[in-house]
Scaffold this motif. Structure first.
Motif, PDB file in Angstrom:
ATOM      1  N   ARG A 206       0.830  -1.209   0.000  1.00 24.08           N
ATOM      2  CA  ARG A 206       0.000   0.000   0.000  1.00 24.08           C
ATOM      3  C   ARG A 206       0.864   1.259   0.000  1.00 24.08           C
ATOM      4  N   ASP A 207       1.948   1.248   0.772  1.00 20.28           N
ATOM      5  CA  ASP A 207       2.841   2.407   0.787  1.00 20.28           C
ATOM      6  C   ASP A 207       3.521   2.591  -0.572  1.00 20.28           C
ATOM      7  N   SER A 208       3.884   1.467  -1.193  1.00 21.61           N
ATOM      8  CA  SER A 208       4.488   1.559  -2.526  1.00 21.61           C
ATOM      9  C   SER A 208       3.498   2.114  -3.534  1.00 21.61           C
ATOM     10  N   MET A 209       2.248   1.690  -3.436  1.00 21.19           N
ATOM     11  CA  MET A 209       1.214   2.231  -4.316  1.00 21.19           C
ATOM     12  C   MET A 209       1.076   3.741  -4.135  1.00 21.19           C
ATOM     13  N   ALA A 210       1.139   4.190  -2.886  1.00 17.87           N
ATOM     14  CA  ALA A 210       1.030   5.625  -2.629  1.00 17.87           C
ATOM     15  C   ALA A 210       2.174   6.386  -3.293  1.00 17.87           C
ATOM     16  N   ASP A 211       3.372   5.820  -3.273  1.00 23.92           N
ATOM     17  CA  ASP A 211       4.516   6.459  -3.944  1.00 23.92           C
ATOM     18  C   ASP A 211       4.287   6.533  -5.448  1.00 23.92           C
ATOM     19  N   ILE A 212       3.801   5.431  -6.022  1.00 23.23           N
ATOM     20  CA  ILE A 212       3.561   5.366  -7.472  1.00 23.23           C
ATOM     21  C   ILE A 212       2.521   6.401  -7.881  1.00 23.23           C
ATOM     22  N   VAL A 213       1.432   6.450  -7.142  1.00 22.37           N
ATOM     23  CA  VAL A 213       0.338   7.364  -7.479  1.00 22.37           C
ATOM     24  C   VAL A 213       0.760   8.815  -7.284  1.00 22.37           C
ATOM     25  N   ALA A 214       1.544   9.094  -6.248  1.00 18.79           N
ATOM     26  CA  ALA A 214       2.023  10.462  -6.032  1.00 18.79           C
ATOM     27  C   ALA A 214       2.844  10.940  -7.230  1.00 18.79           C
ATOM     28  N   GLU A 215       3.671  10.064  -7.784  1.00 21.00           N
ATOM     29  CA  GLU A 215       4.435  10.431  -8.981  1.00 21.00           C
ATOM     30  C   GLU A 215       3.507  10.693 -10.170  1.00 21.00           C
ATOM     31  N   CYS A 216       2.489   9.847 -10.334  1.00 19.30           N
ATOM     32  CA  CYS A 216       1.539  10.037 -11.439  1.00 19.30           C
ATOM     33  C   CYS A 216       0.828  11.378 -11.301  1.00 19.30           C
ATOM     34  N   ARG A 217       0.411  11.718 -10.089  1.00 22.40           N
ATOM     35  CA  ARG A 217      -0.281  12.995  -9.867  1.00 22.40           C
ATOM     36  C   ARG A 217       0.640  14.174 -10.168  1.00 22.40           C
ATOM     37  N   ALA A 218       1.901  14.044  -9.749  1.00 21.52           N
ATOM     38  CA  ALA A 218       2.854  15.144  -9.978  1.00 21.52           C
ATOM     39  C   ALA A 218       3.096  15.353 -11.470  1.00 21.52           C
ATOM     40  N   VAL A 219       3.232  14.272 -12.218  1.00 26.73           N
ATOM     41  CA  VAL A 219       3.454  14.383 -13.664  1.00 26.73           C
ATOM     42  C   VAL A 219       2.211  14.941 -14.350  1.00 26.73           C
ATOM     43  N   ALA A 220       1.043  14.440 -13.956  1.00 26.86           N
ATOM     44  CA  ALA A 220      -0.198  14.943 -14.543  1.00 26.86           C
ATOM     45  C   ALA A 220      -0.361  16.437 -14.267  1.00 26.86           C
ATOM     46  N   GLN A 221      -0.091  16.848 -13.031  1.00 24.17           N
ATOM     47  CA  GLN A 221      -0.219  18.261 -12.682  1.00 24.17           C
ATOM     48  C   GLN A 221       0.720  19.115 -13.527  1.00 24.17           C
ATOM     49  N   ALA A 222       1.942  18.637 -13.721  1.00 24.07           N
ATOM     50  CA  ALA A 222       2.901  19.383 -14.543  1.00 24.07           C
ATOM     51  C   ALA A 222       2.441  19.478 -15.987  1.00 24.07           C
ATOM     52  N   ALA A 223       1.632  18.494 -16.414  1.00 24.44           N
ATOM     53  CA  ALA A 223       1.095  18.496 -17.775  1.00 24.44           C
ATOM     54  C   ALA A 223      -0.216  19.258 -17.875  1.00 24.44           C
ATOM     55  N   GLY A 224      -0.671  19.851 -16.760  1.00 24.08           N
ATOM     56  CA  GLY A 224      -1.895  20.627 -16.766  1.00 24.08           C
ATOM     57  C   GLY A 224      -3.153  19.814 -16.586  1.00 24.08           C
TER      58      GLY A 224
END
Length: 298
Positions: A206-224
């Motif tokens: 679950r903690d690893s999933m949280a790390d993965i998703v946090a990266e996805c959110r950060a990349v998506a946010q940078a892409a608008g």
């Protein structure tokens, strides 16, 4: 409606079965072993513990899309351009094409190849192909599709066929949300070949999933593109809802097929590099799956 399904694996056969049951004319364009089984016995559709046989057309030829009102494009992400070029000469002038694929950029890639609009769709269904011409449904089945000239009519017809379909101006946000879920589950299920229920019960997952998703959110946010904070609730709810389900990446590797990892975690890595966002968790999972493919000679 007359519907052709290009790349009729698990996802394509599920939607083909649902539409055929509702009385629509369906042609499945699939691999030879599936076509042979369907021509002999019909499409075996298993859901809720029962199996029925549906008479549908099946062919290995891309020309199977000819005269279809709607084409559901369901090939693996890595095959988008090749399959697009194969069907392009056979598409009817008024055909509507929908991309029902993993990843976020397939509709645009297909549109570039065929030179006509493609409607993106976020697909939420758990299925597998336990044998040739046999699709097994594990859960869900709804679609979110982008706007288009025929989108509202398609949503209504699909809804009548038992396929809940929403038309959304923000389909790209839905695709990124699904991408984050796929990034959290696909590789982690594939590497140990575990279904979601057993996988998520392991300490640290679950903690690893949280790390993965946090990266996805950060990349998506940078892409608008906004992915809300509730995404982790969505991620964690999937395993208890489908404890026996294995990811499409796990199924691909188990069958000796190359996976779509480059269009899942790998896409997040490449987009992060372009936008200056570090994605070590997604990079590691991408590399692990690629190492498994290399070990298997895929």
């Amino acid at each position: 409606m007359t519907i052709a399904i290009m790349g009729a694996g698990g996802v394509g056969c599920y939607y083909g079965a649902m539409l055929a049951r509702a009385g629509h004319g369906v042609t499945l364009i699939a691999r030879p072993q599936h076509v042979e089984a369907i021509e002999r016995h019909g499409l075996a559709f298993e859901a809720r513990g029962t199996t029925e046989t549906l008479p549908v057309k099946a062919t290995t030829e891309p020309s199977g899309v000819a005269e279809a009102d709607i084409v559901l494009f369901c090939v693996k992400s890595g095959d988008t351009e090749e399959a697009g070029r194969a069907i392009a000469p056979h598409l009817a002038a008024n055909a509507t094409i929908l991309s029902l694929q993993n990843g976020v950029d397939n509709a645009q890639r297909l549109q570039d190849v065929i030179g006509r609009p493609v409607i993106p769709a976020a697909v939420y269904v758990a299925v597998e192909m336990p044998g040739p011409g046999h699709v097994r449904h594990h859960g869900r089945g709804e679609l979110i599709i982008g706007p288009g000239a025929t989108s509202i009519a398609i949503a209504a017809s699909f809804g009548q066929a038992g396929i809940p379909t929403e038309v959304s101006e923000n389909v790209i946000g839905a695709l990124w949300t699904k991408l984050a879920v796929n990034c959290a589950y696909n590789a982690l299920s594939a590497i140990p070949q575990l279904p979601y229920g057993r996988m998520i019960a392991v300490e640290g997952v679950r903690d690893s999933m949280a790390d993965i998703v946090a990266e996805c959110r950060a990349v998506a946010q940078a892409a608008g593109i906004a992915i809300g904070p509730e995404i982790m609730d969505t991620v964690l709810a999937l395993a208890p809802a489908m404890p026996a389900q294995s990811s499409s990446t796990a199924q691909d590797l188990a069958r000796g097929k190359r996976s779509e990892i480059d269009h899942l975690n790998g896409y997040v890595v490449r987009t992060g590099e372009r936008l200056g966002i570090s994605t070590p968790a997604n990079r590691l999972l991408t590399v692990m799956v690629k190492l498994m493919e290399e070990s298997a000679g895929l």
